[in-house]
Design a protein around this motif. Structure first.
Motif, PDB file in Angstrom:
ATOM      1  N   LEU A 206       0.808  -1.213   0.000  1.00 34.67           N
ATOM      2  CA  LEU A 206       0.000   0.000   0.000  1.00 34.67           C
ATOM      3  C   LEU A 206       0.843   1.266   0.000  1.00 34.67           C
ATOM      4  N   SER A 207       2.158   1.140  -0.109  1.00 35.47           N
ATOM      5  CA  SER A 207       3.012   2.323  -0.070  1.00 35.47           C
ATOM      6  C   SER A 207       2.777   3.243  -1.266  1.00 35.47           C
ATOM      7  N   SER A 208       2.258   2.702  -2.356  1.00 31.85           N
ATOM      8  CA  SER A 208       1.998   3.539  -3.529  1.00 31.85           C
ATOM      9  C   SER A 208       0.886   4.551  -3.289  1.00 31.85           C
ATOM     10  N   LEU A 209       0.100   4.345  -2.238  1.00 34.93           N
ATOM     11  CA  LEU A 209      -0.989   5.271  -1.915  1.00 34.93           C
ATOM     12  C   LEU A 209      -0.622   6.202  -0.767  1.00 34.93           C
ATOM     13  N   ASP A 210       0.647   6.205  -0.346  1.00 35.69           N
ATOM     14  CA  ASP A 210       1.077   7.113   0.718  1.00 35.69           C
ATOM     15  C   ASP A 210       1.077   8.550   0.210  1.00 35.69           C
ATOM     16  N   GLY A 211       0.762   9.478   1.116  1.00 35.84           N
ATOM     17  CA  GLY A 211       0.774  10.891   0.750  1.00 35.84           C
ATOM     18  C   GLY A 211      -0.356  11.321  -0.152  1.00 35.84           C
ATOM     19  N   LEU A 212      -1.354  10.477  -0.314  1.00 35.57           N
ATOM     20  CA  LEU A 212      -2.477  10.809  -1.195  1.00 35.57           C
ATOM     21  C   LEU A 212      -3.392  11.817  -0.513  1.00 35.57           C
ATOM     22  N   HIS A 213      -3.809  12.860  -1.259  1.00 35.81           N
ATOM     23  CA  HIS A 213      -4.738  13.869  -0.760  1.00 35.81           C
ATOM     24  C   HIS A 213      -6.092  13.710  -1.454  1.00 35.81           C
ATOM     25  N   LEU A 214      -7.128  14.151  -0.762  1.00 33.64           N
ATOM     26  CA  LEU A 214      -8.478  13.993  -1.306  1.00 33.64           C
ATOM     27  C   LEU A 214      -8.629  14.734  -2.627  1.00 33.64           C
ATOM     28  N   SER A 215      -7.999  15.903  -2.755  1.00 37.16           N
ATOM     29  CA  SER A 215      -8.117  16.675  -3.995  1.00 37.16           C
ATOM     30  C   SER A 215      -7.421  15.993  -5.169  1.00 37.16           C
ATOM     31  N   GLU A 216      -6.488  15.070  -4.888  1.00 37.68           N
ATOM     32  CA  GLU A 216      -5.747  14.379  -5.944  1.00 37.68           C
ATOM     33  C   GLU A 216      -6.359  13.030  -6.304  1.00 37.68           C
ATOM     34  N   LEU A 217      -7.398  12.636  -5.601  1.00 41.50           N
ATOM     35  CA  LEU A 217      -7.968  11.311  -5.781  1.00 41.50           C
ATOM     36  C   LEU A 217      -8.577  11.158  -7.174  1.00 41.50           C
ATOM     37  N   ASP A 218      -8.274  10.059  -7.832  1.00 40.80           N
ATOM     38  CA  ASP A 218      -8.867   9.758  -9.129  1.00 40.80           C
ATOM     39  C   ASP A 218      -9.065   8.246  -9.238  1.00 40.80           C
ATOM     40  N   PRO A 219      -9.801   7.782 -10.259  1.00 41.85           N
ATOM     41  CA  PRO A 219     -10.094   6.339 -10.366  1.00 41.85           C
ATOM     42  C   PRO A 219      -8.871   5.440 -10.436  1.00 41.85           C
ATOM     43  N   SER A 220      -7.716   5.960 -10.850  1.00 43.16           N
ATOM     44  CA  SER A 220      -6.519   5.111 -10.903  1.00 43.16           C
ATOM     45  C   SER A 220      -6.105   4.646  -9.512  1.00 43.16           C
ATOM     46  N   HIS A 221      -6.325   5.484  -8.495  1.00 40.93           N
ATOM     47  CA  HIS A 221      -6.016   5.073  -7.120  1.00 40.93           C
ATOM     48  C   HIS A 221      -6.968   3.959  -6.663  1.00 40.93           C
ATOM     49  N   PHE A 222      -8.215   4.076  -7.060  1.00 41.37           N
ATOM     50  CA  PHE A 222      -9.181   3.037  -6.704  1.00 41.37           C
ATOM     51  C   PHE A 222      -8.823   1.720  -7.397  1.00 41.37           C
ATOM     52  N   MET A 436     -14.876 -12.136  -8.877  1.00 39.10           N
ATOM     53  CA  MET A 436     -14.646 -10.865  -8.197  1.00 39.10           C
ATOM     54  C   MET A 436     -15.548  -9.819  -8.831  1.00 39.10           C
ATOM     55  N   PRO A 437     -16.310  -9.045  -8.051  1.00 36.51           N
ATOM     56  CA  PRO A 437     -17.221  -8.064  -8.649  1.00 36.51           C
ATOM     57  C   PRO A 437     -16.468  -6.951  -9.357  1.00 36.51           C
ATOM     58  N   GLY A 438     -17.167  -6.253 -10.232  1.00 35.20           N
ATOM     59  CA  GLY A 438     -16.611  -5.096 -10.925  1.00 35.20           C
ATOM     60  C   GLY A 438     -17.126  -3.810 -10.324  1.00 35.20           C
ATOM     61  N   PHE A 439     -16.525  -2.685 -10.725  1.00 34.63           N
ATOM     62  CA  PHE A 439     -16.873  -1.388 -10.157  1.00 34.63           C
ATOM     63  C   PHE A 439     -16.941  -0.348 -11.268  1.00 34.63           C
ATOM     64  N   ARG A 440     -17.728   0.661 -10.994  1.00 34.61           N
ATOM     65  CA  ARG A 440     -17.771   1.847 -11.856  1.00 34.61           C
ATOM     66  C   ARG A 440     -17.598   3.072 -10.968  1.00 34.61           C
ATOM     67  N   VAL A 441     -16.594   3.896 -11.278  1.00 39.44           N
ATOM     68  CA  VAL A 441     -16.333   5.141 -10.545  1.00 39.44           C
ATOM     69  C   VAL A 441     -16.325   6.272 -11.559  1.00 39.44           C
ATOM     70  N   GLY A 442     -17.345   7.126 -11.503  1.00 38.75           N
ATOM     71  CA  GLY A 442     -17.475   8.150 -12.526  1.00 38.75           C
ATOM     72  C   GLY A 442     -17.724   7.496 -13.870  1.00 38.75           C
ATOM     73  N   ARG A 443     -16.833   7.741 -14.819  1.00 41.44           N
ATOM     74  CA  ARG A 443     -16.938   7.126 -16.146  1.00 41.44           C
ATOM     75  C   ARG A 443     -15.958   5.972 -16.321  1.00 41.44           C
ATOM     76  N   THR A 444     -15.251   5.635 -15.263  1.00 41.77           N
ATOM     77  CA  THR A 444     -14.267   4.561 -15.330  1.00 41.77           C
ATOM     78  C   THR A 444     -14.897   3.249 -14.894  1.00 41.77           C
TER      79      THR A 444
END
Length: 461
Positions: A206-222, A436-444
């Motif tokens: 999970l180190s790749s998600l360190d320092g993440l801010h809410l304003s920077e959040l995008d579907p790639s993080h999900f 495994m279920p799938g997801f939709r976040v925004g248009r992703t």
């Protein structure tokens, strides 16, 4: 605007006349204590302009009587002040009309443009009339006094300083923008470095998600969190299958009882167990409170609250966290307790450990077991919990959904990813069950993982 151009040529002449008027006014006031400076500007505007051009004297006669000369000077002073007041009034009116004309250009307002243009022309005609009145009086220009020249020089210096200051402020703003852009590049480089580090050191996924801010959040993080969750589920399934083998279970019968479409091969039955784990852990995932009455307060949470909990639990050590009172009473502690009792059947636990002590400790709420099996369960539960927190951190403007595919549906590469290698034959592939279920976040759209019915080749996605 063509009507303005002929009249505009008069402004240069008016400026020269205005200079002569100032010089003449300095001469007429040199023998008196009155000063036409900044402190008396408000008195000028109180004077009323002459009613007609005829009020201006036609000539300056030479009188021998001193009293008559003083009266004539006083009359000339009043005439000049009236003339100046009219000039300032006309100039300010031109400035206001020109500003209004500029504003009317966008959005285009033809009526306002025409009226402003007409006002400028009218005021220029008025200035032309004042110029003719001045020529009739024929005032001579006296030299300016030294003090007035010094004041004007200081004003020019101040104006220069202001221009320089504005230029420096503009450069500072440009430098600030460059600093902000460089800071963004630095953050992006840090994220890339953390991603490379996580690949070099898989012990901290999970180190790749360190320092993440809410304003920077995008579907790639999900999407990254989904991949971490999938790996954790597979690790737990291997742990569970190992306990089954130690307890003497018939794995083929166990897999077939979960999903009848799974083939009786060691490489295939693992998908049935993964499907079983996902069905239990992702149940009511689309609800903010996971459909649990114990988590009812989360139903009204905003995106910031979900993201704060994601940040807190992402780096927390679960072994120590769940042993504290805060951890046992937390939302995640309640989630672990409920999901464990749902996922691990009493008969399964009894066959694994010979008793129901772990189940009793979990159901009592006094604490959590210290076994390796329960530690593996806590880790996969934490990944699902973090995924849930991240899912609702996007806010309602990017509201997402979770989906799965029913048995018998035709395979679609847009919404599905096969856990097996799909052989493109004459007959289109058909879904046996969702792993495994799938997801939709925004248009992703993040594809769900499915098991294709009737395949016999071994492989994984």
């Amino acid at each position: 605007m063509d009507s303005v151009s002929p009249a505009t040529s008069n402004i240069v002449s008016i400026a020269k006349i205005f200079t002569k008027i100032i010089r003449f006014r300095r001469k007429t006031t040199s023998n008196t204590t009155a000063d036409f400076g900044p402190d008396q500007d408000h008195e000028i505007h109180k004077l009323k302009p002459s009613k007609s051009i005829d009020d201006f004297p036609q000539a300056i006669p030479i009188f021998e009587d001193e009293k008559v000369k003083k009266e004539e000077n006083c009359h000339n002073k009043e005439s000049m002040e009236s003339l100046l007041a009219n000039i300032f009034t006309s100039i300010s009116a031109i400035k206001a009309s020109y500003a209004q004309l500029q504003v009317a250009q966008s959005p285009y307002d033809p009526e306002t443009i025409q009226s402003s243009d007409q006002c400028v022309v009218t005021e220029l005609k008025h200035l032309s009339e004042l110029k003719r009145a001045y020529f009739k009086n024929q005032f001579g220009p006296p030299p300016p006094p030294p003090l007035a020249a010094q004041v004007q020089e200081q004003r020019n210096l101040i104006r220069t300083y202001k221009i320089t200051s504005n230029k420096l402020e503009s450069e500072i703003r440009c430098k600030g923008s460059e600093i902000t852009a460089l800071q963004a590049q630095l953050l992006e480089s840090d994220r890339q470095n953390r991603a490379l580090e996580s690949r070099l050191h898989p012990g901290n996924p999970l180190s790749s998600l360190d320092g993440l801010h809410l304003s920077e959040l995008d579907p790639s993080h999900f999407l990254a969190m989904v991949r971490h969750t999938v790996r954790s589920i597979r690790s737990f399934v291997k742990l569970m299958v190992g306990e089954m083998e130690s307890a003497g279970w018939d794995l083929d019968s166990a897999a077939s009882s979960i999903q009848s479409d799974v083939c009786n091969k060691p490489g295939h039955r693992i998908f049935a167990f993964e499907s079983f784990i996902c069905q239990r852990l992702f149940s009511d995932f689309h609800n903010r409170n996971f459909g649990l009455s114990l988590l009812e307060e989360r139903a009204t949470w905003e995106s910031r609250q979900f993201f704060d909990e994601f940040t807190e639990l992402k780096s927390a050590k679960m072994k120590h966290f769940l042993q504290t009172q805060k951890g046992r009473s937390s939302g995640f502690g309640k989630f672990c307790r409920t999901k464990y009792l749902t996922l691990v059947h009493p008969k399964m636990e009894a066959s694994f450990f010979g008793d129901l002590d772990q189940r009793g400790l979990v159901s009592s709420g006094r604490g959590f077991p210290q076994s390796d099996f329960f530690a593996g369960f806590v880790e996969v539960a934490r990944r699902v919990w973090l995924l849930h927190c991240l899912f609702f951190s996007f806010g309602r403007e990017m509201e997402g959904s979770i989906f799965q595919v029913k048995r018998g549906w035709r395979f679609s590469e847009v919404y599905m990813e096969s856990v097996m290698e799909v052989d493109a034959g004459d007959r289109p592939p058909v879904v046996g069950f969702t792993v495994m279920p799938g997801f939709r976040v925004g248009r992703t759209v993040i594809q769900c993982k499915v098991y294709i019915s009737g395949l016999t080749e071994n492989g994984r996605s």
